[in-house]
Design a protein around this motif. Structure first.
Motif, mmCIF file in Angstrom:
data_model
loop_
_atom_site.group_PDB
_atom_site.id
_atom_site.type_symbol
_atom_site.label_atom_id
_atom_site.label_comp_id
_atom_site.label_asym_id
_atom_site.label_seq_id
_atom_site.Cartn_x
_atom_site.Cartn_y
_atom_site.Cartn_z
ATOM 1 N N GLY A 141 -50.046 2.094 -1.918
ATOM 2 C CA GLY A 141 -50.224 0.763 -1.509
ATOM 3 C C GLY A 141 -51.547 0.262 -2.140
ATOM 4 O O GLY A 141 -51.840 0.440 -2.941
ATOM 5 N N ALA A 188 -43.013 0.008 4.984
ATOM 6 C CA ALA A 188 -44.310 0.095 4.818
ATOM 7 C C ALA A 188 -44.938 -0.474 5.948
ATOM 8 O O ALA A 188 -44.599 -1.283 6.521
ATOM 9 N N ILE A 238 -43.624 -2.942 -2.816
ATOM 10 C CA ILE A 238 -43.815 -1.819 -2.400
ATOM 11 C C ILE A 238 -42.347 -0.991 -1.905
ATOM 12 O O ILE A 238 -42.064 0.084 -1.820
ATOM 13 N N LYS A 275 -46.892 4.256 3.258
ATOM 14 C CA LYS A 275 -46.946 3.116 2.263
ATOM 15 C C LYS A 275 -47.669 2.138 3.125
ATOM 16 O O LYS A 275 -47.122 1.558 4.286
ATOM 17 N N VAL A 328 -49.490 -1.991 2.993
ATOM 18 C CA VAL A 328 -49.867 -2.904 2.304
ATOM 19 C C VAL A 328 -51.182 -3.846 3.192
ATOM 20 O O VAL A 328 -50.451 -4.171 4.317
ATOM 21 N N PHE A 358 -47.964 0.044 -7.849
ATOM 22 C CA PHE A 358 -47.543 0.912 -6.723
ATOM 23 C C PHE A 358 -46.505 1.954 -7.457
ATOM 24 O O PHE A 358 -46.050 2.828 -6.537
#
Ligand code: PGA
Length: 249
Positions: A229, A35, A249, A4, A6, A222
């Motif tokens: 992501g 993440a 997330i 994941k 971001v 998400f």
């Protein structure tokens, strides 16, 4: 399990002082997460940013690079220059690079190969324009962007690739693809990769969505099964907003 991710694309924003300030704020605001969290400040501030976040889990990545190792390319930055300041991930193919700086699929294919040759990780952006979607050509456009830039790669290369679907009509416009539109395209991308390579690669590659992701819509986007992501522009410039998106997330 896919990563994941971001990632904040700061584009041409934040001078050195503002960069340090935003990084400080982000380090305080970003919650504990499994993440990967990435930020991409502008070139002149990358080295400082790497030092600033060295005790955090945040990764500093680059917004672009040239395909050549070195040479007479005024204004450009090489993979080696990034690696020398401990940056091993680069965004390639952002729609603003495509639209304003003439980066086409053929050039991007060269950049992808150059980055992979240096063992760099790539966040590869693609996405259709509004006319493509209106005329129903969006799947065809996305398929050809992926094929032209990525389909000559080896299977192993895919370990170093993250995809970012960014419909051009949703970037910086406040208009977001609906979670269903994002899911539909992400699933299509996975099928395209399954057909071009194999299911295992398609299942493992992280596909981010980008285009007006905000704290208020991140969670719903998400939550879609093929959205791993986000690549965040405007909202990445406000620590509170970016932190809220990481939390989503
Ligand atoms: P935006 O930008 O979040 O401001 O729409 C996204 C991007 O360009 O990556």
């Amino acid at each position: 399990m896919r990563s994941k991710i971001v990632a904040g694309n700061w584009k041409m924003n934040k001078n050195i002082k503002e960069t340090n300030q935003l990084l400080e704020e982000l380090m305080k605001a970003i919650p504990e997460t499994d993440a990967e969290v990435m930020v991409a400040p502008t070139f002149v501030n990358l080295a400082t940013a790497v030092t600033a976040v060295k005790d955090s889990s945040m990764q500093v990545i680059a917004q672009n690079m040239h395909f050549a190792e070195s040479g007479a390319y005024t204004g450009e930055i090489s993979a080696d220059m990034l690696l020398a300041i401990n940056i091993d991930t680069v965004i390639l193919g952002h729609s603003e690079r495509r639209a304003y700086f003439g980066e086409d699929d053929a050039l991007l294919a060269k950049k992808v190969v150059a980055a992979l040759d240096k063992n760099m990780r790539i966040v590869f952006c693609f996405g259709e324009e509004l006319e493509d979607r209106k005329s129903g050509n969006h799947f065809k456009v996305v398929e050809s962007q992926l094929k032209n830039a990525l389909f000559a790669l080896s299977n192993a290369s895919w370990d170093s690739i993250v995809l970012a679907y960014e419909p051009v009509w949703a970037i910086g416009t406040g208009e977001t693809a609906s979670p269903e539109q994002a899911q539909e395209m992400h699933a299509f991308v996975r099928t395209t990769i399954t057909n071009g390579f194999n299911q295992d690669i398609a299942d493992k590659v992280s596909i981010l969505y980008g285009g007006s992701v905000k704290p208020g819509n991140a969670q719903e986007i998400f939550s879609k099964p093929d959205v791993d992501g986000g690549l965040i522009g405007g909202a990445a410039l406000v620590a509170e907003d970016f932190a809220a998106i990481v939390k989503a997330i």
